[in-house]
Design a protein around this motif. Sequence first.
Motif, mmCIF file in Angstrom:
data_model
loop_
_atom_site.group_PDB
_atom_site.id
_atom_site.type_symbol
_atom_site.label_atom_id
_atom_site.label_comp_id
_atom_site.label_asym_id
_atom_site.label_seq_id
_atom_site.Cartn_x
_atom_site.Cartn_y
_atom_site.Cartn_z
ATOM 1 N N ARG A 123 -10.535 0.198 -22.065
ATOM 2 C CA ARG A 123 -11.265 0.238 -20.980
ATOM 3 C C ARG A 123 -10.358 0.721 -19.544
ATOM 4 O O ARG A 123 -10.829 1.170 -18.872
ATOM 5 N N LEU A 124 -9.143 0.593 -19.870
ATOM 6 C CA LEU A 124 -8.092 0.846 -18.912
ATOM 7 C C LEU A 124 -7.628 2.505 -18.689
ATOM 8 O O LEU A 124 -6.984 2.905 -18.145
ATOM 9 N N TYR A 125 -8.245 3.345 -19.887
ATOM 10 C CA TYR A 125 -7.678 4.701 -19.878
ATOM 11 C C TYR A 125 -8.926 5.838 -19.736
ATOM 12 O O TYR A 125 -10.042 5.691 -20.362
ATOM 13 N N ASN A 126 -8.668 6.682 -19.245
ATOM 14 C CA ASN A 126 -9.474 7.669 -18.521
ATOM 15 C C ASN A 126 -9.998 8.413 -19.953
ATOM 16 O O ASN A 126 -11.305 8.738 -19.878
ATOM 17 N N GLU A 127 -9.457 8.603 -21.038
ATOM 18 C CA GLU A 127 -9.654 9.178 -22.155
ATOM 19 C C GLU A 127 -11.008 8.487 -22.883
ATOM 20 O O GLU A 127 -11.856 9.248 -23.468
ATOM 21 N N GLY A 144 -17.974 7.675 -2.531
ATOM 22 C CA GLY A 144 -17.252 6.745 -2.725
ATOM 23 C C GLY A 144 -15.367 7.178 -2.786
ATOM 24 O O GLY A 144 -15.067 7.986 -2.749
ATOM 25 N N MET A 145 -14.930 5.858 -3.157
ATOM 26 C CA MET A 145 -13.366 5.933 -3.124
ATOM 27 C C MET A 145 -13.159 4.948 -4.110
ATOM 28 O O MET A 145 -13.676 3.880 -4.233
ATOM 29 N N GLY A 146 -11.802 4.981 -4.552
ATOM 30 C CA GLY A 146 -10.944 4.039 -5.445
ATOM 31 C C GLY A 146 -9.798 4.309 -5.516
ATOM 32 O O GLY A 146 -8.886 5.501 -5.331
ATOM 33 N N SER A 147 -9.020 3.297 -6.198
ATOM 34 C CA SER A 147 -7.375 3.474 -6.399
ATOM 35 C C SER A 147 -7.014 2.485 -7.237
ATOM 36 O O SER A 147 -7.665 1.355 -7.436
ATOM 37 N N ILE A 148 -5.715 2.579 -7.708
ATOM 38 C CA ILE A 148 -5.146 1.735 -8.234
ATOM 39 C C ILE A 148 -4.357 0.900 -7.043
ATOM 40 O O ILE A 148 -3.024 1.460 -6.739
ATOM 41 N N ARG A 162 -2.093 1.510 -16.338
ATOM 42 C CA ARG A 162 -3.545 1.793 -16.559
ATOM 43 C C ARG A 162 -4.042 3.111 -15.722
ATOM 44 O O ARG A 162 -3.309 3.459 -14.591
ATOM 45 N N GLU A 163 -5.067 3.739 -16.169
ATOM 46 C CA GLU A 163 -5.320 5.238 -15.435
ATOM 47 C C GLU A 163 -6.632 4.822 -14.670
ATOM 48 O O GLU A 163 -7.081 5.700 -13.864
ATOM 49 N N VAL A 164 -7.509 3.805 -14.980
ATOM 50 C CA VAL A 164 -8.702 3.505 -14.155
ATOM 51 C C VAL A 164 -8.413 2.818 -12.980
ATOM 52 O O VAL A 164 -7.385 2.056 -13.062
ATOM 53 N N PHE A 165 -9.248 3.015 -11.958
ATOM 54 C CA PHE A 165 -9.209 2.251 -10.606
ATOM 55 C C PHE A 165 -9.273 0.692 -10.823
ATOM 56 O O PHE A 165 -9.983 0.175 -11.756
#
Lengths: 80, 430
Positions: free
Chosen positions: B217-221, B251-255, B262-265
């Motif tokens: 769930r945490l990775y863009n791939e 929209g906007m997002g960030s870590i 992790r790669e996802v926001f």
Amino acid sequence: MKDLVISGKRVKTELLIALCCFVCAVLINIVCIIVYHSQWHEIFSQIGFTVLVAVILYVLLLPIRLLVLLCKKIFAKRNK
Amino acid sequence: MDKLLTRKEFLSNLGSMFAVGSAISLFPWLTSCTEKGQKEIEGQAAKLGIIGTGSRGQFHIANLLVDKSARIVALCDDYEPHLQAAAAMCPDAKLYSDYHKLLDDKDVDGVIICTPLNLHAPMTIDSFRAGKHVFCEKSMAYSIQDCKDVIAEWQRSGKVFVVGQQRLFDPKYIKAMELIHSGAIGEVVGIRNYWYRNNDWRREVPSPELERRINWRLYNESSRGLMTELACHQLQNGSWAMDQYPECVTGMGSIRFWKDGREVFDNVAVTYEYPNGVHMTFESIISNKHFGMGEFILGSEGTIDLVKGIMFSEQPAYRSGIEQFLMQIKQGILSNNAFAGSSWSQEDASTDPGIRFTDKIITTDGSSSTGATNDGSVELAHAFCHAVITGQQPDKIVKEAYYATALALLGDQASHEKSTLYLEESDRIL
């Protein structure tokens, strides 16, 4: 069947507790009037709900009173 | 006339909410839950294979084991501990580590796919090609193009297709939508969704090389993060309530907090606009859970809290202070933070405790990553079994799932690009 005898002292105590519950319920009603910005005449007009809250408080007190009574008896037995 | 079954709480709740016939005419995908639907499959069981036996797969297995219309005949996972855990739940099932081999198994009528998002499309397409009915967990696929490919293959196959949008089977959502469509809250003027948690969203990893497989769930791939894992459910509410789909999203997002590789926001805020000007928001932060999960449909005459099953009027009938207090105790919402405390400001939030519109309501705080109980998942799985046995495609589910996924994916893209994106005409395929 054996007759149950409720002493005058017991009746007095229960009436006193019921009165305390009613006073608490009136206070709750007053707090609600302030918190919910409702109208002051609800002190009288909502007497039905006030009595209901008083009864709930009285019933909620019963198990606590029983517990206190039980503890008292246990301590009394130990002290004998 | 169809009569709703009473053997489940879901059905008894539903039965008390509607005239029996109208429930089915308004919500035809619930046919499997009717007495007629039940009779159609009496004594029969769908032979199912579970692809992906992790937490969500095991959640479905546990539910299906008590459903007489389901028989789990095969399990597949390439991660041995998950496969063995599932095998312990259904010892008679055949075990596979390659899903192609499970699809070759003639004993399997339908498959339930509970794998990482990037595998949904290839597995679903392969399953249709192998002649299997498919229940795929949400979101439908990793990209809008993947979704289109899945839909095309489904239409070619003539098989049954169900996607895990379980709110379609949750009694409080069903009742809420009936109220909204009947005009109980006036015109819909806004939709507000949020989902807050305070945890890192990580699973324990036994050895470092498994990190990307277990924490997919945490990775863009393999994931599109909060949008496909959480928003997908809530965005569906808007479409269901509005009977239309948004035109665009920004929209906007960030870590911001979980800077652990992790790669996802870990936080996103997106806004969708419908053709009639209504806006739907989705906000998620996983480093603060103060507000929990919330889904509100705002109308010109009232508001519906979908999560709690409560309707609030814009002009509530006068209630005395003590009456409001007692109602709040009864509804157990004293801790509800959606409404501010007392204030002399006229712009203060409403303190109306509202009216609960379903009995025996079961709410969830949205904190579980596996699945909440009584959220419609059991009934959705049952509907799939019914569909597998009868060959009848449940109405609406695929369309809702497609748009929920497409909107989630578009929202994710918009928050990465910090731009406004449009749902193209070519994407409106259903």
